[in-house]
Structure formats: C-alpha cells, structure tokens
Enzyme design. Structure first.
Site, PDB file in Angstrom:
ATOM      1  N   LYS A  22       0.843  -1.212   0.000  1.00 39.87           N
ATOM      2  CA  LYS A  22       0.000   0.000   0.000  1.00 39.87           C
ATOM      3  C   LYS A  22       0.872   1.254   0.000  1.00 39.87           C
ATOM      4  O   LYS A  22       0.671   2.169  -0.799  1.00 39.87           O
ATOM      5  CB  LYS A  22      -0.893   0.025   1.234  1.00 39.87           C
ATOM      6  CG  LYS A  22      -1.537   1.378   1.518  1.00 39.87           C
ATOM      7  CD  LYS A  22      -2.434   1.387   2.728  1.00 39.87           C
ATOM      8  CE  LYS A  22      -1.707   1.742   3.987  1.00 39.87           C
ATOM      9  NZ  LYS A  22      -1.460   3.183   4.199  1.00 39.87           N
ATOM     10  N   ASN A  23       1.878   1.294   0.887  1.00 40.64           N
ATOM     11  CA  ASN A  23       2.626   2.544   1.072  1.00 40.64           C
ATOM     12  C   ASN A  23       3.611   2.811  -0.055  1.00 40.64           C
ATOM     13  O   ASN A  23       4.106   3.929  -0.190  1.00 40.64           O
ATOM     14  CB  ASN A  23       3.298   2.573   2.443  1.00 40.64           C
ATOM     15  CG  ASN A  23       2.254   2.683   3.558  1.00 40.64           C
ATOM     16  OD1 ASN A  23       1.087   3.012   3.279  1.00 40.64           O
ATOM     17  ND2 ASN A  23       2.639   2.390   4.769  1.00 40.64           N
ATOM     18  N   CYS A 117      -5.314   8.353   8.711  1.00 40.47           N
ATOM     19  CA  CYS A 117      -5.362   7.819  10.075  1.00 40.47           C
ATOM     20  C   CYS A 117      -5.325   8.960  11.091  1.00 40.47           C
ATOM     21  O   CYS A 117      -4.582   9.901  10.945  1.00 40.47           O
ATOM     22  CB  CYS A 117      -4.142   6.944  10.342  1.00 40.47           C
ATOM     23  SG  CYS A 117      -4.346   5.328   9.673  1.00 40.47           S
ATOM     24  N   ARG A 123      -1.386  15.156  12.035  1.00 39.60           N
ATOM     25  CA  ARG A 123      -0.075  14.688  11.610  1.00 39.60           C
ATOM     26  C   ARG A 123       0.612  15.799  10.826  1.00 39.60           C
ATOM     27  O   ARG A 123       0.132  16.209   9.784  1.00 39.60           O
ATOM     28  CB  ARG A 123      -0.236  13.380  10.838  1.00 39.60           C
ATOM     29  CG  ARG A 123      -0.494  12.246  11.852  1.00 39.60           C
ATOM     30  CD  ARG A 123      -1.012  10.992  11.245  1.00 39.60           C
ATOM     31  NE  ARG A 123      -0.059  10.386  10.342  1.00 39.60           N
ATOM     32  CZ  ARG A 123      -0.340   9.253   9.692  1.00 39.60           C
ATOM     33  NH1 ARG A 123      -1.517   8.697   9.839  1.00 39.60           N
ATOM     34  NH2 ARG A 123       0.529   8.734   8.876  1.00 39.60           N
ATOM     35  N   ASP A 306       3.989   0.262  12.053  1.00 40.45           N
ATOM     36  CA  ASP A 306       2.717  -0.202  11.481  1.00 40.45           C
ATOM     37  C   ASP A 306       2.410  -1.648  11.864  1.00 40.45           C
ATOM     38  O   ASP A 306       1.356  -2.166  11.521  1.00 40.45           O
ATOM     39  CB  ASP A 306       2.719  -0.066   9.959  1.00 40.45           C
ATOM     40  CG  ASP A 306       2.786   1.387   9.539  1.00 40.45           C
ATOM     41  OD1 ASP A 306       3.133   1.650   8.375  1.00 40.45           O
ATOM     42  OD2 ASP A 306       2.525   2.259  10.394  1.00 40.45           O
ATOM     43  N   ARG A 398      -9.182   0.095   3.959  1.00 34.13           N
ATOM     44  CA  ARG A 398      -8.276   1.055   3.299  1.00 34.13           C
ATOM     45  C   ARG A 398      -6.964   0.383   2.929  1.00 34.13           C
ATOM     46  O   ARG A 398      -6.307   0.773   1.971  1.00 34.13           O
ATOM     47  CB  ARG A 398      -7.935   2.204   4.262  1.00 34.13           C
ATOM     48  CG  ARG A 398      -8.883   3.350   4.336  1.00 34.13           C
ATOM     49  CD  ARG A 398      -8.317   4.410   5.274  1.00 34.13           C
ATOM     50  NE  ARG A 398      -6.939   4.717   4.917  1.00 34.13           N
ATOM     51  CZ  ARG A 398      -6.012   5.093   5.812  1.00 34.13           C
ATOM     52  NH1 ARG A 398      -6.304   5.171   7.086  1.00 34.13           N
ATOM     53  NH2 ARG A 398      -4.787   5.370   5.416  1.00 34.13           N
TER      54      ARG A 398
END
Ligand code: EPZ
Length: 432
Positions: A22-23, A117, A123, A306, A398
């Site tokens: 995903k990232n 998130c 953030r 994570d 997600r």
C-alpha cells in the site's frame, strides 16, 4: 452499519498470496504525474487508499485503464491543473504526495490538507514544507490549502531532524527534475522508499542511495513512461504472520520479500514461534502459547510502527510480561482500550505498553480506530473465545485487500455483516 463478525478459537492453516505494498502504491501512483506519459504498474493492491488516489488523478485529467484489478495503465499527458481541492484530498492522507509530484512537474502545487489515520493527533508536514522551501519554493497557506510555487526548483542539501517516510517521498518527487543535485540526509530507508526510487529511475530519473540514510538526486530535464511491478506489502505479510502466531496454526505466505520481514521474523522467533523462509515465501508455525519479549518500534530497519498494534495483541496472549514502545508515533496505543474490553491486561505509560500475558481473550463488540488498530482487532477476534464484532471497518479495508476472503481461506470464521440501526442499538445495549 457494516461490521466484521468473527467467531474465534479456530487454528489457521493453508496459504495466502500477499498483495502489493500500500505505502509503495500511494507514492508511485502520484509519481506518474512526473512522466507526462503512459505508465503501466502491476501488483497494485485493490484497496480504498489506492482507489481514492486513482480517482484524484482521473479528476485531474489523467486517463487510467484497469488491465485487471491489480494492473493499471496511467496516462498523465493531459493533466490540466496543479490545484487539488479538499473534496478530492479529504479521504486520503497520502494525497499530500501530490504536492511533491505537481511541484516537480509544474514548479507549482496547490493541495488541500489531507485526511487519513487520526492517531497521534494532527499529523504534521513541516519537514515536507521545509524541504520544498530548500528547493526554492515559496510556501503559503490559503484557507487550508498548501500553495507551493517557485520560478524553478534548484537542488539543495536537505537534513531531516527526524526520519520521515512522507517527507522523504515528497522531496524525492519534487527534486527529480530540479536543477542540479539534491542530497537528503537522515532519509527514511523503508522498502517503499527504495521501490519509489527504482520506479523514478525507470522513468529516467537519477536517484542513488535509496535504502540508506543519504539519498542523492541529480535533476534531469524530463521523464518518460515505464512498466513497473510494486513490491509485496511487508505490513500485510507481517500482520498475517502475527495472526498465525497468536491464533496458532501453520500458514505459508506467498509472494513476499523475506528480507523486508527480518525484524518481525526475529521477534516472533524470540517468542518461540517457528518461521521458515524461502526466497519468496514465509511459513509460520505456532502450536503452543508463545513466550514474551520487548519490542521497540523504530524507522526501518527497526521493528515497523505499522506492526506495533498487531504485535501488542499477540503479546497480550503470551506467557509472561512484555513491553512494547513506539519510537515513531507519540500516541498509537488508543486501540488498547478495545483489547481491554476483551480481557487483555495492558498498562500504557507514556510511549510504552506494559503487557501481562493472559490465557485467553473473550469476544466483544469493538471498534477499529485506525487501519492497523483494526488489524489488531481482527487478530484479537480470531484468538478470542466467542463472538467479536468490529465496527468502523472502512479503516481496515483502506489497507488490506480481500481481507475476509484471505482470512476465510486459512480457516478463520469471519464475515462482513450489514447491521440495520435498531440491531445496532440492541448490540450496544447487550454489550452492557
Ligand atoms: C508513513 O506515514 C506511513 N503512511 C505510515 O503508515 C507509517 O506509520 C509512517 O510512515 C512511519 O513508517 C504512508 O506511507 C502512506 P512519517 P508518514 O512522516 O509519512 C513526524 C499505515 O499504517 N513528522 O514517517 O505520515 C511524525 O509526526 C500508515 O500504513 C513530523 O514531525 O509518517 C512522526 O512522529 C499509518 N513532521 C514521525 O515524524 C513531518 O513533516 C514519522 O512520520 C513529518 C513527520
């Protein structure tokens, strides 16, 4: 409201195919803006965060062709604007990568602050903005929209006080076409940073040092399209590894890069779990209650933050006391309240969770507070005696592709159920 319903206590057996990272995907998809050409990307996870990013590109004027659910052809030749309003960015935190990509292409970007998130409060993106300014951009805030513009971008030396994945990605995107040399010191070293660098270099960029804490980017005049396959998702893989360790069983994960899982493998082995590797698979075997350990989440190659909620959940059932510290995020233990409802014995003191392992957890109605907290609830539900319902499951969807299918495929009793409102009230009432 849709919830996951899990009847726990089933050991897990079988095989799982791991999806693309995903990232990496949420950084590489906006990077296609820099090509002004057609890029073909394979092994893209079919998840909400990717769908949202693709939708933003289409609304910007890109053409996206789905070859299949995990392979996209993205044509960014006809993107017409460097302005991205809040309606387009509000659903995904990684939309801030559009700042770096648009700045890199137009020397101008105007992007509304993103969502994503919500642990750790707001953030910050101060490192990102400081980096853009070092490249020559003038940054203003116009009603919640970040406006970054420069006559032209010039390479510079950029030092990050703290390791930041997002800031490292964003400066890489802005610097690939800047005049001259950019050096990023104290850069993030995550696998997805290396993946992005490989993608940019395939497009004709000149990025060296990715994966170390010094990344050098020599600006080029233009980039072009390419074909690329995203790396496997080390956090999805780690989540399943820990799930098997906690719920017990014998599961093989396919399409993984074991090197990216080193810290997770080491910690599970330290707790007495068997982990066997080949060049692209990892097999986890666990048939008795595990031992305890100390874990400190740090930037790569440290234990991934994570994976912190998932590991804490596993240790909540281990034999002995454990300590989990998060050296990346200040306030990423909110999910522990939900685990306590299921019988976990965990005390939070500052940045650390002090865990006294318990013999068993019992099912309860819980909530996914964010993506990885939701993953922790899945693990807890699969281990607990009785029924667990998880609400706010959009957080989980997600970042985990086909999560119900994959867990059912290894023997978990999980389903996605739509609860009409009155059942909802009843459920809460029964929960007491
Ligand atoms: C990325 O977030 C990931 N998200 C996060 O994964 C992950 O937790 C995080 O990196 C750390 O690995 C994506 O890649 C889309 P950071 P990011 O910048 O880039 C501080 C998931 O579960 N900081 O590395 O936002 C920040 O507060 C998600 O997939 C500043 O102070 O994280 C934090 O304490 C959740 N100023 C630390 O640095 C800044 O400008 C690391 O943040 C930027 C960051």
């Amino acid at each position: 409201m849709e919830k996951f319903v899990i009847n726990g206590g089933h050991k897990l057996h079988g095989e799982i195919d791991i999806s693309g990272a995903k990232n990496a995907a949420v950084a590489i998809i906006p990077a296609t803006i820099l090509a002004e050409d057609i890029c073909r990307i394979e092994n893209i996870p079919d998840i909400r965060d990717v769908q949202v990013m693709v939708k933003i590109l289409i609304e910007m004027g890109a053409t996206v062709r789905y070859i299949n659910s995990n392979t996209l052809e993205i044509d960014t030749r006809y993107i017409r604007s460097y302005v991205i309003p809040y309606e387009m960015t509000k659903y995904s935190r990684s939309s801030y990568y559009l700042l770096g990509a648009l700045l890199g292409r137009y020397s101008h970007a105007k992007v509304a602050m993103p969502g994503g998130c919500n642990f750790g409060g707001v953030r910050p993106i101060d490192f990102h903005l400081k980096g853009f300014a070092k490249l020559g951009a003038v940054i203003t805030n116009d009603n919640g929209m970040i406006d970054a513009q420069a006559e032209s971008l010039s390479g510079n030396m950029i030092y990050f006080d703290k390791v930041s994945v997002g800031a490292t990605v964003n400066i890489m995107l802005a610097a690939v076409k800047a005049k001259g040399l950019t050096v990023i010191e104290n850069a993030a070293k995550e696998p997805h940073i290396v993946d992005l660098a490989n993608f940019l270099n395939l497009m004709g960029a000149n990025v060296t040092g990715a994966g170390t804490d010094v990344i050098r980017i020599k600006g080029v005049s233009s980039l072009h399209g390419c074909s690329y396959s995203i790396i496997p998702d080390q956090i999805e893989a780690g989540t399943f590894m820990v799930a098997v360790a906690a719920a017990k069983g014998d599961v093989t994960l396919k399409n993984v890069t074991p090197k990216h899982l080193e810290s997770i493998t080491a910690k599970l082995r330290e707790c007495g779990v068997t982990v066997e590797e080949t060049d692209d698979t990892v097999r986890v075997i666990s048939d008795e209650r595990s031992g305890s350990c100390k874990v400190t989440a740090m930037p790569h190659p440290g234990f991934p933050t994570d994976m912190q909620p998932q590991m804490t959940t596993f240790l909540a059932l281990s034999n002995g006391t454990s300590i989990v510290t998060d050296g990346v995020w200040d306030n990423r233990f909110r999910y522990v309240d939900q685990l306590s409802k299921m019988g976990a014995n965990i005390q939070i003191e500052g940045k650390a969770a002090f865990i006294t392992g318990v013999e068993k957890l019992t099912g309860a109605p819980v909530r996914a507070d964010d993506l990885r907290a939701g993953a922790a609830m899945l693990i807890a539900g699969m281990c607990a005696h009785g029924r667990t319902t998880i609400e706010e499951i959009y957080h989980i969807e997600r970042g985990y592709e086909k999560i119900v299918e994959k867990l059912r495929g290894i023997g978990a009793d999980i389903s996605k159920v739509d609860f009409p409102d009155n059942a909802e009230k009843e459920e809460k009432h029964n929960a007491g």
